[in-house]
Design an enzyme around this catalytic site. Structure first.
Site, PDB file in Angstrom:
ATOM      1  N   ASN A  25       0.863  -1.177   0.000  1.00 45.39           N
ATOM      2  CA  ASN A  25       0.000   0.000   0.000  1.00 45.39           C
ATOM      3  C   ASN A  25       0.902   1.229   0.000  1.00 45.39           C
ATOM      4  O   ASN A  25       1.507   1.537   1.014  1.00 45.39           O
ATOM      5  CB  ASN A  25      -0.899  -0.026   1.245  1.00 45.39           C
ATOM      6  N   TRP A  26       0.965   1.884  -1.129  1.00 46.77           N
ATOM      7  CA  TRP A  26       1.898   3.020  -1.259  1.00 46.77           C
ATOM      8  C   TRP A  26       1.367   4.291  -0.590  1.00 46.77           C
ATOM      9  O   TRP A  26       2.070   5.282  -0.494  1.00 46.77           O
ATOM     10  CB  TRP A  26       2.195   3.274  -2.736  1.00 46.77           C
ATOM     11  N   LYS A  27       0.089   4.284  -0.188  1.00 46.66           N
ATOM     12  CA  LYS A  27      -0.523   5.465   0.450  1.00 46.66           C
ATOM     13  C   LYS A  27      -0.302   6.692  -0.458  1.00 46.66           C
ATOM     14  O   LYS A  27      -0.317   6.539  -1.674  1.00 46.66           O
ATOM     15  CB  LYS A  27       0.034   5.639   1.864  1.00 46.66           C
ATOM     16  N   HIS A  36      -9.320   1.267   5.188  1.00 41.35           N
ATOM     17  CA  HIS A  36      -8.023   1.418   5.865  1.00 41.35           C
ATOM     18  C   HIS A  36      -8.201   2.354   7.065  1.00 41.35           C
ATOM     19  O   HIS A  36      -8.983   3.309   7.008  1.00 41.35           O
ATOM     20  CB  HIS A  36      -6.990   1.990   4.887  1.00 41.35           C
ATOM     21  N   GLU A  95      -6.496   4.675   8.128  1.00 42.76           N
ATOM     22  CA  GLU A  95      -6.231   6.094   7.859  1.00 42.76           C
ATOM     23  C   GLU A  95      -7.457   6.762   7.240  1.00 42.76           C
ATOM     24  O   GLU A  95      -7.712   7.943   7.476  1.00 42.76           O
ATOM     25  CB  GLU A  95      -4.983   6.231   6.969  1.00 42.76           C
ATOM     26  N   GLU A 100      -4.865  -4.795  10.681  1.00 41.51           N
ATOM     27  CA  GLU A 100      -3.798  -3.822  10.866  1.00 41.51           C
ATOM     28  C   GLU A 100      -4.020  -3.071  12.180  1.00 41.51           C
ATOM     29  O   GLU A 100      -4.831  -2.135  12.236  1.00 41.51           O
ATOM     30  CB  GLU A 100      -3.792  -2.807   9.717  1.00 41.51           C
ATOM     31  N   GLY A 151       3.257   2.228  10.768  1.00 39.61           N
ATOM     32  CA  GLY A 151       4.265   3.276  10.615  1.00 39.61           C
ATOM     33  C   GLY A 151       5.035   3.597  11.886  1.00 39.61           C
ATOM     34  O   GLY A 151       5.721   4.614  11.947  1.00 39.61           O
ATOM     35  N   SER A 182       3.977  -2.175  10.211  1.00 35.36           N
ATOM     36  CA  SER A 182       5.435  -2.250  10.407  1.00 35.36           C
ATOM     37  C   SER A 182       6.048  -3.579   9.976  1.00 35.36           C
ATOM     38  O   SER A 182       7.003  -4.051  10.592  1.00 35.36           O
ATOM     39  CB  SER A 182       5.791  -1.932  11.869  1.00 35.36           C
ATOM     40  N   GLY A 193       3.059  -1.073   4.195  1.00 39.78           N
ATOM     41  CA  GLY A 193       3.088   0.348   3.865  1.00 39.78           C
ATOM     42  C   GLY A 193       4.488   0.770   3.468  1.00 39.78           C
ATOM     43  O   GLY A 193       4.961   0.479   2.371  1.00 39.78           O
ATOM     44  N   GLY A 194       5.169   1.423   4.396  1.00 39.91           N
ATOM     45  CA  GLY A 194       6.479   2.030   4.126  1.00 39.91           C
ATOM     46  C   GLY A 194       7.460   1.127   3.397  1.00 39.91           C
ATOM     47  O   GLY A 194       8.123   1.562   2.441  1.00 39.91           O
TER      48      GLY A 194
END
Ligand code: 13P
Length: 251
Positions: free
Chosen positions: A10-12, A96, A98, A166, A172, A211, A232-233
């Site tokens: 997930n590149w957000k 998600h 976020e 999640e 993150g 993470s 993610g990251g």
């Protein structure tokens, strides 16, 4: 039978046209590296969907990070599942944390979005997860199972729906639950799916996210009822993402 694992990035709100180099690097790793025993998905921002869908090899599926509940209409700034399909994507992440936090999305809305995804023949990745205060107050399973119940439509199948657990506090932050904690939640989700959908409940993929990185992927992916990762990251760099995919390669 155990569901085939899915490792999803997930590149957000990250990625420019120049990021196609990372997609090409990932293609290279998947071709020339040892074959991984998992499906691989990249969810770039909307602006890169069609570029990535056109550039991706058969080894990499492309997905979006959200969609509107409606197919078209006066919804300035929104993107429909039909548009996402038109851009060549096969998956859509819905719910998600976020989006739940930043845009006030409820599980009821998330369920409507999942239905919109399914109406286009795409796969929905439905995200659930507790906050740190939920966990501290002993409410993890109540919150997560409540979201599973309310966010997943009745008419789903393991072919059109993936669940992603999640924990909000692990996203993150570099912090992760223990393998035992991950297994506890995933097994509870599995049981809820079996209770609701019968035998088919065993075939849904349940991803862990929060993470995940190359150094912890193998351990987290070994937990009971974990069928892949939502990253993610660490999905932004092909070499890191490939290191996570390594969890599904024999070494
Ligand atoms: P991180 O891997 O950066 O913690 O993000 C997880 C996530 O939110 C994926 O959807």
């Amino acid at each position: 039978m155990k569901p085939k694992a899915l490792v999803a990035g997930n590149w957000k709100m990250n990625g420019l046209a120049s990021s196609q180099a990372e997609l090409e690097a990932l293609t290279h790793y998947l071709k020339d590296g040892a074959k991984a025993d998992c499906d691989v998905l990249i969810c770039p921002p909307f602006t890169l969907l069609s570029v990535f869908a056109n550039a991706a090899s058969d080894d990499i599926a492309i997905g979006a990070q959200d969609c509107h509940t409606q197919t078209s209409g006066a919804h300035t700034g929104d993107i429909s599942a039909e548009m996402i399909k038109d851009a060549g994507a096969a998956f859509v992440i819905v719910g998600h944390s976020e989006r739940r936090a930043d845009h006030g999305e409820s599980s009821v809305l998330v369920q409507e979005k999942a239905k919109a995804v399914h109406a286009q023949g795409l796969q929905a990745i439905v995200c659930v997860g507790e906050t740190e205060s939920d966990r501290d107050s002993g409410n993890t399973l109540t919150v997560v199972l409540g979201q599973v119940e309310a966010s997943i439509p009745d008419e789903v199948t393991p072919e059109n729906t993936v669940v992603a657990y999640e924990p909000v506090w692990a996203i993150g932050t570099g912090r992760t639950p223990t393998v035992e904690d991950v297994a506890e939640v995933h097994t509870a989700i599995r049981e809820a799916l079996v209770q609701r959908f019968g035998d088919a409940g065993n075939e849904f993929r349940i991803l862990y996210g929060g993470s995940v990185k190359p150094s912890n992927a193998r351990e987290l992916m070994s937990a009971d009822n974990v069928n892949g990762a939502l990253v993610g990251g660490a999905s932004l760099k092909a070499s890191d993402f490939n290191g996570i995919i390594d969890a599904y390669r024999n070494r």
